[in-house]
Design a protein around this motif. Structure first.
Motif, PDB file in Angstrom:
ATOM      1  N   UNK A   1      16.792  18.206   2.214  1.00 53.61           N
ATOM      2  CA  UNK A   1      17.497  18.023   3.100  1.00 53.61           C
ATOM      3  C   UNK A   1      18.588  16.965   1.967  1.00 53.61           C
ATOM      4  N   UNK A   2      19.893  17.358   3.225  1.00 57.52           N
ATOM      5  CA  UNK A   2      21.000  16.955   2.657  1.00 57.52           C
ATOM      6  C   UNK A   2      21.946  16.346   3.001  1.00 57.52           C
ATOM      7  N   UNK A   3      21.358  15.933   4.462  1.00 61.71           N
ATOM      8  CA  UNK A   3      22.027  15.515   5.610  1.00 61.71           C
ATOM      9  C   UNK A   3      21.940  14.415   6.195  1.00 61.71           C
ATOM     10  N   UNK A   4      21.967  13.673   6.841  1.00 58.28           N
ATOM     11  CA  UNK A   4      21.073  12.473   6.570  1.00 58.28           C
ATOM     12  C   UNK A   4      20.760  12.504   8.254  1.00 58.28           C
ATOM     13  N   UNK A   5      21.219  13.243   9.306  1.00 58.04           N
ATOM     14  CA  UNK A   5      20.474  13.055  10.229  1.00 58.04           C
ATOM     15  C   UNK A   5      18.984  13.877   9.851  1.00 58.04           C
ATOM     16  N   UNK A   6      19.044  14.828   9.283  1.00 59.30           N
ATOM     17  CA  UNK A   6      18.354  15.251   9.045  1.00 59.30           C
ATOM     18  C   UNK A   6      17.004  14.622   7.883  1.00 59.30           C
ATOM     19  N   UNK A   7      17.185  13.713   6.875  1.00 61.10           N
ATOM     20  CA  UNK A   7      16.286  13.360   6.642  1.00 61.10           C
ATOM     21  C   UNK A   7      15.257  12.430   8.026  1.00 61.10           C
ATOM     22  N   UNK A   8      16.474  11.451   8.009  1.00 62.59           N
ATOM     23  CA  UNK A   8      16.537  10.591   9.585  1.00 62.59           C
ATOM     24  C   UNK A   8      14.938  11.564  10.570  1.00 62.59           C
ATOM     25  N   UNK A   9      15.531  12.542  10.601  1.00 62.20           N
ATOM     26  CA  UNK A   9      14.561  13.732  11.851  1.00 62.20           C
ATOM     27  C   UNK A   9      12.978  13.211  11.060  1.00 62.20           C
ATOM     28  N   UNK A  10      13.437  13.451  10.025  1.00 64.65           N
ATOM     29  CA  UNK A  10      12.356  14.486   9.341  1.00 64.65           C
ATOM     30  C   UNK A  10      10.697  12.998   9.042  1.00 64.65           C
ATOM     31  N   UNK A  11      11.773  12.305   8.789  1.00 65.31           N
ATOM     32  CA  UNK A  11      11.178  11.031   7.774  1.00 65.31           C
ATOM     33  C   UNK A  11      10.173  10.387   9.288  1.00 65.31           C
ATOM     34  N   UNK A  12      11.198  10.993  10.377  1.00 68.36           N
ATOM     35  CA  UNK A  12      10.767  10.087  11.747  1.00 68.36           C
ATOM     36  C   UNK A  12       9.923  10.423  12.087  1.00 68.36           C
ATOM     37  N   UNK A  13       9.485  12.101  12.102  1.00 65.69           N
ATOM     38  CA  UNK A  13       8.207  12.202  12.313  1.00 65.69           C
ATOM     39  C   UNK A  13       7.231  12.239  11.568  1.00 65.69           C
ATOM     40  N   UNK A  14       7.422  12.418  10.201  1.00 66.86           N
ATOM     41  CA  UNK A  14       6.406  11.565   9.647  1.00 66.86           C
ATOM     42  C   UNK A  14       5.250  10.346  10.473  1.00 66.86           C
TER      43      UNK A  14
ATOM     44  N   UNK B   1       0.893  -0.872   0.673  1.00 61.33           N
ATOM     45  CA  UNK B   1       0.223   0.439   0.047  1.00 61.33           C
ATOM     46  C   UNK B   1       1.320   1.291   0.177  1.00 61.33           C
ATOM     47  N   UNK B   2       2.104   0.865   0.748  1.00 60.79           N
ATOM     48  CA  UNK B   2       2.947   2.047  -0.171  1.00 60.79           C
ATOM     49  C   UNK B   2       3.548   1.899  -0.151  1.00 60.79           C
ATOM     50  N   UNK B   3       3.874   1.331  -0.654  1.00 60.74           N
ATOM     51  CA  UNK B   3       4.796   1.480  -1.916  1.00 60.74           C
ATOM     52  C   UNK B   3       3.585   2.080  -3.608  1.00 60.74           C
ATOM     53  N   UNK B   4       2.632   1.384  -3.889  1.00 62.78           N
ATOM     54  CA  UNK B   4       1.806   1.830  -4.327  1.00 62.78           C
ATOM     55  C   UNK B   4       1.320   3.181  -4.250  1.00 62.78           C
ATOM     56  N   UNK B   5       1.315   3.878  -2.752  1.00 64.32           N
ATOM     57  CA  UNK B   5       0.335   5.095  -2.447  1.00 64.32           C
ATOM     58  C   UNK B   5       1.123   6.212  -3.062  1.00 64.32           C
ATOM     59  N   UNK B   6       1.161   6.992  -4.275  1.00 61.71           N
ATOM     60  CA  UNK B   6       1.731   8.072  -5.168  1.00 61.71           C
ATOM     61  C   UNK B   6       1.587   9.046  -4.191  1.00 61.71           C
ATOM     62  N   UNK B   7       0.831   9.720  -3.259  1.00 59.23           N
ATOM     63  CA  UNK B   7       0.499  10.486  -2.896  1.00 59.23           C
ATOM     64  C   UNK B   7       1.254  11.112  -1.439  1.00 59.23           C
ATOM     65  N   UNK B   8       1.675   9.231  -0.432  1.00 60.20           N
ATOM     66  CA  UNK B   8       2.494   9.580   0.495  1.00 60.20           C
ATOM     67  C   UNK B   8       3.715  10.018   0.277  1.00 60.20           C
ATOM     68  N   UNK B   9       3.990   9.190  -1.505  1.00 62.71           N
ATOM     69  CA  UNK B   9       5.348   9.244  -1.974  1.00 62.71           C
ATOM     70  C   UNK B   9       5.713  11.095  -2.567  1.00 62.71           C
ATOM     71  N   UNK B  10       4.401  11.308  -2.672  1.00 60.57           N
ATOM     72  CA  UNK B  10       5.376  12.468  -3.139  1.00 60.57           C
ATOM     73  C   UNK B  10       5.376  13.722  -2.336  1.00 60.57           C
ATOM     74  N   UNK B  11       4.632  13.487  -1.224  1.00 59.99           N
ATOM     75  CA  UNK B  11       5.105  14.266   0.422  1.00 59.99           C
ATOM     76  C   UNK B  11       6.066  14.415   0.447  1.00 59.99           C
ATOM     77  N   UNK B  12       7.113  12.520   0.893  1.00 57.46           N
ATOM     78  CA  UNK B  12       8.379  12.689   0.870  1.00 57.46           C
ATOM     79  C   UNK B  12       9.156  13.251   0.390  1.00 57.46           C
ATOM     80  N   UNK B  13       8.770  13.563  -1.063  1.00 56.91           N
ATOM     81  CA  UNK B  13      10.012  13.601  -1.592  1.00 56.91           C
ATOM     82  C   UNK B  13       9.833  15.784  -1.674  1.00 56.91           C
ATOM     83  N   UNK B  14       8.911  15.904  -1.790  1.00 57.84           N
ATOM     84  CA  UNK B  14       8.960  16.791  -0.648  1.00 57.84           C
ATOM     85  C   UNK B  14       9.509  17.925   0.797  1.00 57.84           C
ATOM     86  N   UNK B  15       8.938  16.178   0.758  1.00 54.11           N
ATOM     87  CA  UNK B  15      10.055  16.701   2.576  1.00 54.11           C
ATOM     88  C   UNK B  15      11.213  16.714   2.293  1.00 54.11           C
TER      89      UNK B  15
END
Length: 231
Positions: A73-86, A55-69
Motif C-alpha cells: 500500500x503506497x497511498x496514505x488513503x489506502x493505508x488508512x482504509x485497510x488499517x481502519x477495517x482491521x 500489549x499491542x506494541x509487544x504483540x508481534x503477531x498483530x504487528x506482522x499481520x499489519x506489516x503484510x497488510x
C-alpha cells in the motif's frame, strides 16, 4: 554494502527481530501487570490504556499481520482504509468477547492469527491468482481477520477474570490503549518502509520479505497447535 541493499536488509532484519523476540514479548504479561489485573477494583482508565498500548506494541503477531497488510500500500488513503477495517474488526470482537464472556480456546485463536499472517504473505506474493486464478477481496479478508485478532485480545484479558465493577470503562480504556499502541508501532513500520521504498530493493526483496512473513506465520501456527494438542 551500498545503501539500497542496506535499506532492504534493514527491514528483513526487523521482521526477524519481531518474530525471534517471542520469548520476550508474544502475548506474555509481566508480573506487575498480572498483579494489577488480578487485584484491581473499580475504574482504572489510565492503567488500562497503558496495558492495552503495551500489549499491542509487544504483540508481534498483530504487528506482522499489519506489516503484510500495508506492504504494497503506497497511498496514505489506502493505508488508512485497510488499517481502519482491521481496527474495526478487532475492536468489535474485543469488546463483545469480554463484555459477553465469550470464551475461545487461546491456542486455537492464536493459531488462526498465525494463519492470518501466512494468508497475507501468500496474498502479497500473488499466490491466489497463480494457483487458483482468483483474487479474494482483500478488504473483506483484513476485516475478517481483524475479528479473529480481537478475539485473541479478548481471550488474553479474560484470563484475569476482571471484576464486573468498572468493567465496561476499563475494557474501553484497554481498547483505546490497543489503538494507541497500534498507531505507534505502525508509525515506526511506515518510517522504515518510507526509507526502503526509495530504492529498487523494496521490490527486489519483496518476495523474500513476504516469504519470511509466511514462514513466521507458519511457525506461529505450528507452535500454537502443538500447545493445543499437548494441553
Amino acid at each position: 554494502m551500498n545503501r539500497s541493499i542496506a535499506g532492504g536488509l534493514t527491514l528483513l532484519v526487523t521482521f526477524c527481530c519481531l518474530f525471534m523476540s517471542t520469548s520476550l514479548f508474544a502475548h506474555s504479561v509481566d508480573d506487575g501487570t498480572q498483579a494489577f489485573l488480578s487485584t484491581n477494583q473499580g475504574v482504572s482508565i489510565l492503567p488500562f490504556i497503558y496495558i492495552g498500548a503495551k500489549h499491542m506494541v509487544t504483540g508481534y503477531d498483530h504487528l506482522l499481520f499489519l506489516v503484510g497488510v500495508i506492504f504494497f500500500l503506497f497511498k496514505g488513503k489506502d493505508i488508512l482504509i485497510y488499517v481502519s477495517l482491521f481496527t474495526l474488526g478487532h475492536s468489535i470482537t474485543l469488546l463483545y468477547g469480554v463484555l459477553n464472556d465469550i470464551q475461545v480456546n487461546a491456542y486455537l485463536i492464536d493459531a488462526i492469527i498465525g494463519f492470518s499472517i501466512v494468508y497475507k504473505g501468500f496474498d502479497n506474493l500473488g499466490g491466489f491468482r497463480r494457483l487458483f486464478g482468483y483474487q479474494p477481496n482483500t478488504k473483506i479478508a483484513v476485516a475478517i481477520f481483524g475479528l479473529f485478532h480481537g478475539f485473541g485480545l479478548a481471550t488474553k484479558i479474560q484470563e484475569f477474570q476482571l471484576p464486573q465493577e468498572g468493567l465496561v470503562s476499563n475494557i474501553l480504556a484497554f481498547n483505546l490503549g490497543v489503538e494507541i499502541g497500534q498507531f505507534l508501532a505502525l508509525g515506526v513500520v511506515l518510517i522504515l518502509f518510507s526509507f526502503w521504498r526509495r530504492y529498487r530493493t523494496y521490490l527486489t526483496f519483496s518476495v523474500a520479505a513476504n516469504t519470511l512473513l509466511m514462514s513466521s506465520g507458519l511457525m506461529l501456527v505450528g507452535y500454537q497447535l502443538t500447545g493445543y494438542f499437548q494441553s
